[in-house]
Design a protein around this motif. Structure first.
Motif, PDB file in Angstrom:
ATOM      1  N   ALA A   1       0.833  -1.207   0.000  1.00  0.00           N
ATOM      2  CA  ALA A   1       0.000   0.000   0.000  1.00  0.00           C
ATOM      3  C   ALA A   1       0.866   1.255   0.000  1.00  0.00           C
ATOM      4  O   ALA A   1       0.552   2.245  -0.681  1.00  0.00           O
ATOM      5  CB  ALA A   1      -0.927  -0.005   1.218  1.00  0.00           C
ATOM      6  N   THR A   2       1.958   1.237   0.753  1.00  0.00           N
ATOM      7  CA  THR A   2       2.854   2.392   0.814  1.00  0.00           C
ATOM      8  C   THR A   2       3.548   2.630  -0.518  1.00  0.00           C
ATOM      9  O   THR A   2       3.695   3.771  -0.966  1.00  0.00           O
ATOM     10  CB  THR A   2       3.912   2.193   1.921  1.00  0.00           C
ATOM     11  OG1 THR A   2       3.248   1.992   3.175  1.00  0.00           O
ATOM     12  CG2 THR A   2       4.812   3.415   2.044  1.00  0.00           C
ATOM     13  N   ILE A   3       3.981   1.543  -1.168  1.00  0.00           N
ATOM     14  CA  ILE A   3       4.635   1.676  -2.477  1.00  0.00           C
ATOM     15  C   ILE A   3       3.674   2.292  -3.489  1.00  0.00           C
ATOM     16  O   ILE A   3       4.033   3.190  -4.253  1.00  0.00           O
ATOM     17  CB  ILE A   3       5.129   0.306  -2.975  1.00  0.00           C
ATOM     18  CG1 ILE A   3       6.294  -0.181  -2.101  1.00  0.00           C
ATOM     19  CG2 ILE A   3       5.576   0.393  -4.437  1.00  0.00           C
ATOM     20  CD1 ILE A   3       6.689  -1.612  -2.368  1.00  0.00           C
ATOM     21  N   LEU A   4       2.425   1.821  -3.500  1.00  0.00           N
ATOM     22  CA  LEU A   4       1.427   2.346  -4.440  1.00  0.00           C
ATOM     23  C   LEU A   4       1.094   3.802  -4.132  1.00  0.00           C
ATOM     24  O   LEU A   4       0.917   4.615  -5.049  1.00  0.00           O
ATOM     25  CB  LEU A   4       0.167   1.478  -4.398  1.00  0.00           C
ATOM     26  CG  LEU A   4       0.332   0.054  -4.960  1.00  0.00           C
ATOM     27  CD1 LEU A   4      -0.887  -0.794  -4.637  1.00  0.00           C
ATOM     28  CD2 LEU A   4       0.571   0.095  -6.469  1.00  0.00           C
ATOM     29  N   GLN A   5       1.019   4.145  -2.860  1.00  0.00           N
ATOM     30  CA  GLN A   5       0.738   5.532  -2.487  1.00  0.00           C
ATOM     31  C   GLN A   5       1.920   6.432  -2.845  1.00  0.00           C
ATOM     32  O   GLN A   5       1.751   7.604  -3.171  1.00  0.00           O
ATOM     33  CB  GLN A   5       0.443   5.637  -0.991  1.00  0.00           C
ATOM     34  CG  GLN A   5       0.065   7.046  -0.544  1.00  0.00           C
ATOM     35  CD  GLN A   5      -0.415   7.098   0.885  1.00  0.00           C
ATOM     36  OE1 GLN A   5      -1.605   7.158   1.157  1.00  0.00           O
ATOM     37  NE2 GLN A   5       0.513   7.071   1.834  1.00  0.00           N
ATOM     38  N   TYR A   6       3.112   5.869  -2.803  1.00  0.00           N
ATOM     39  CA  TYR A   6       4.329   6.615  -3.109  1.00  0.00           C
ATOM     40  C   TYR A   6       4.373   7.060  -4.571  1.00  0.00           C
ATOM     41  O   TYR A   6       5.164   7.939  -4.949  1.00  0.00           O
ATOM     42  CB  TYR A   6       5.544   5.722  -2.789  1.00  0.00           C
ATOM     43  CG  TYR A   6       6.884   6.408  -2.856  1.00  0.00           C
ATOM     44  CD1 TYR A   6       7.235   7.403  -1.940  1.00  0.00           C
ATOM     45  CD2 TYR A   6       7.814   6.055  -3.830  1.00  0.00           C
ATOM     46  CE1 TYR A   6       8.468   8.017  -1.997  1.00  0.00           C
ATOM     47  CE2 TYR A   6       9.057   6.664  -3.890  1.00  0.00           C
ATOM     48  CZ  TYR A   6       9.369   7.643  -2.971  1.00  0.00           C
ATOM     49  OH  TYR A   6      10.599   8.265  -3.026  1.00  0.00           O
ATOM     50  N   LEU A   7       3.485   6.492  -5.412  1.00  0.00           N
ATOM     51  CA  LEU A   7       3.435   6.849  -6.825  1.00  0.00           C
ATOM     52  C   LEU A   7       2.695   8.159  -7.078  1.00  0.00           C
ATOM     53  O   LEU A   7       2.519   8.555  -8.237  1.00  0.00           O
ATOM     54  CB  LEU A   7       2.747   5.736  -7.628  1.00  0.00           C
ATOM     55  CG  LEU A   7       3.440   4.368  -7.664  1.00  0.00           C
ATOM     56  CD1 LEU A   7       2.571   3.363  -8.402  1.00  0.00           C
ATOM     57  CD2 LEU A   7       4.809   4.472  -8.325  1.00  0.00           C
ATOM     58  N   SER A   8       2.263   8.840  -6.025  1.00  0.00           N
ATOM     59  CA  SER A   8       1.452  10.056  -6.187  1.00  0.00           C
ATOM     60  C   SER A   8       2.085  11.102  -7.108  1.00  0.00           C
ATOM     61  O   SER A   8       1.362  11.742  -7.893  1.00  0.00           O
ATOM     62  CB  SER A   8       1.129  10.668  -4.823  1.00  0.00           C
ATOM     63  OG  SER A   8       2.306  11.001  -4.111  1.00  0.00           O
ATOM     64  N   PRO A   9       3.434  11.329  -7.090  1.00  0.00           N
ATOM     65  CA  PRO A   9       3.993  12.309  -8.037  1.00  0.00           C
ATOM     66  C   PRO A   9       3.743  11.939  -9.489  1.00  0.00           C
ATOM     67  O   PRO A   9       3.581  12.820 -10.346  1.00  0.00           O
ATOM     68  CB  PRO A   9       5.501  12.282  -7.713  1.00  0.00           C
ATOM     69  CG  PRO A   9       5.580  11.830  -6.296  1.00  0.00           C
ATOM     70  CD  PRO A   9       4.464  10.835  -6.153  1.00  0.00           C
ATOM     71  N   LEU A  10       3.683  10.629  -9.796  1.00  0.00           N
ATOM     72  CA  LEU A  10       3.395  10.204 -11.163  1.00  0.00           C
ATOM     73  C   LEU A  10       1.965  10.575 -11.547  1.00  0.00           C
ATOM     74  O   LEU A  10       1.716  10.987 -12.686  1.00  0.00           O
ATOM     75  CB  LEU A  10       3.607   8.689 -11.312  1.00  0.00           C
ATOM     76  CG  LEU A  10       5.037   8.212 -11.586  1.00  0.00           C
ATOM     77  CD1 LEU A  10       5.906   8.413 -10.353  1.00  0.00           C
ATOM     78  CD2 LEU A  10       5.062   6.757 -12.017  1.00  0.00           C
ATOM     79  N   PHE A  11       1.034  10.446 -10.610  1.00  0.00           N
ATOM     80  CA  PHE A  11      -0.355  10.830 -10.880  1.00  0.00           C
ATOM     81  C   PHE A  11      -0.476  12.348 -11.073  1.00  0.00           C
ATOM     82  O   PHE A  11      -1.297  12.812 -11.872  1.00  0.00           O
ATOM     83  CB  PHE A  11      -1.264  10.376  -9.736  1.00  0.00           C
ATOM     84  CG  PHE A  11      -1.556   8.898  -9.743  1.00  0.00           C
ATOM     85  CD1 PHE A  11      -2.436   8.359 -10.668  1.00  0.00           C
ATOM     86  CD2 PHE A  11      -0.953   8.045  -8.831  1.00  0.00           C
ATOM     87  CE1 PHE A  11      -2.711   6.986 -10.686  1.00  0.00           C
ATOM     88  CE2 PHE A  11      -1.210   6.689  -8.832  1.00  0.00           C
ATOM     89  CZ  PHE A  11      -2.094   6.155  -9.766  1.00  0.00           C
TER      90      PHE A  11
END
Length: 315
Positions: free
Chosen positions: A108-118
């Protein structure tokens, strides 16, 4: 020069400590969602309302007359509610769901860490701005890292459920909202970030309580429950955000943002220790690639923006 380097190093250490606390909070959240018999809606209501009240109390002590300034403009009020509902509330809900649906705090943390890409993807879609070469390179590296981290080398299946993956991607998207939506409010120096966070968290807590009041369906209060709740509230919101604000006095924001990488690393290590989760070299490579991808994205955009500003100044 040595004195300046020492200040920057202090800011980096403080920012790393904040990121580490978020990692600890994520692990604690997994413990609550999967090992404690606590209704999810009650937990979200209690956590958010408690954090909002404490943050506003701290804001009243630190900023006094500025606490209610955000409500002097209808435009700011609109942005504040959007930040509270689409950013804070949605992010807390999706992150919790990602862990609850057979996932884990690490994924979950890894996926949330993708926020700059979004955030960059939103810029491309809504502003019709073509991505930079560094953006494309960063996307490829980060997505390859996510693929490796979530498959652990077995490319025929994911290490988490599809539901957990979708909620995790939602967490990354809403984390992007969490970053972008309050920008117009905090541009005003009379709206300190801590105050905006306090009101946003309190508003999110209010809406959570409309669905599930904290005084209804209250679980059995135990020492473990209290300790877990306090850990999530203080280490997941209040202390790290305060440290992050403090770190900006010593180091530039782009340097501080790099320390976000400490969060998924901390969560991964704690997941191995407390949840006996195995981690192979493929997963480690995946996590490292995600961190490198996000770093390239942030650093590349910062360098381009600085070059454009320098060009405009020369012109």
């Amino acid at each position: 020069m040595a004195k300046k380097s020492s200040k920057v190093a202090r800011g980096i250490v403080i920012a790393a400590a904040a990121s580490m606390m978020w990692g600890i909070s994520g692990t604690c959240l997994q413990f609550i969602s999967q090992n404690q018999n606590i209704p999810e809606n009650w937990f979200l209501s209690a956590r958010t309302l408690g954090a909002g009240l404490i943050l506003l109390l701290i804001s009243l002590i630190m900023y006094r007359g500025k606490v209610f300034h955000v409500f002097k403009s209808w435009k700011n009020i609109g942005w504040l509610f959007a930040y509270a509902i689409l950013g804070l509330m949605a992010n807390l809900f999706t992150f919790y769901k990602s862990i609850q649906f057979g996932g884990n705090a690490e994924a979950a943390t890894i996926l949330q860490y993708l926020s700059p890409l979004f955030i960059v993807l939103g810029t491309v879609i809504f502003r019709r701005q073509m991505p930079y070469k560094s953006d494309v390179f960063a996307f490829i590296i980060a997505l390859a890292g996510v693929f490796l981290a979530l498959t652990k080398g077995d490319f025929s299946q994911l290490s988490i459920s599809t539901s957990s993956l979708m909620w995790g991607l939602g967490s990354g998207l809403t984390a992007a909202f969490y970053v972008v939506l309050p920008r117009n409010i905090v541009k005003d120096p009379d709206n300190p970030p801590l105050v905006v966070l306090g009101w946003g968290t309190l508003i999110a807590g209010f809406f959570f309580n409309l669905h599930q009041p904290v005084w209804v369906g209250t679980p059995k209060i135990t020492g473990t429950l209290i300790a877990s709740m306090l850990t999530v509230i203080f280490l997941g919101t209040i202390i790290p955000f305060g440290l992050l604000l403090y770190a900006t006095h010593y180091a530039p924001s782009d340097v501080i943002s790099i320390m976000d990488a400490v969060q998924p690393i901390t969560t991964s290590i704690l997941s191995i220790i407390f949840f006996k989760m195995g981690m192979n070299w493929v997963e480690i490579v995946g996590i490292v690639l995600v961190i490198i991808g996000v770093y390239i994205l942030q650093r590349g955009r910062k360098n381009i923006e600085n070059s454009e500003e320098h060009f405009r100044a020369d012109v």
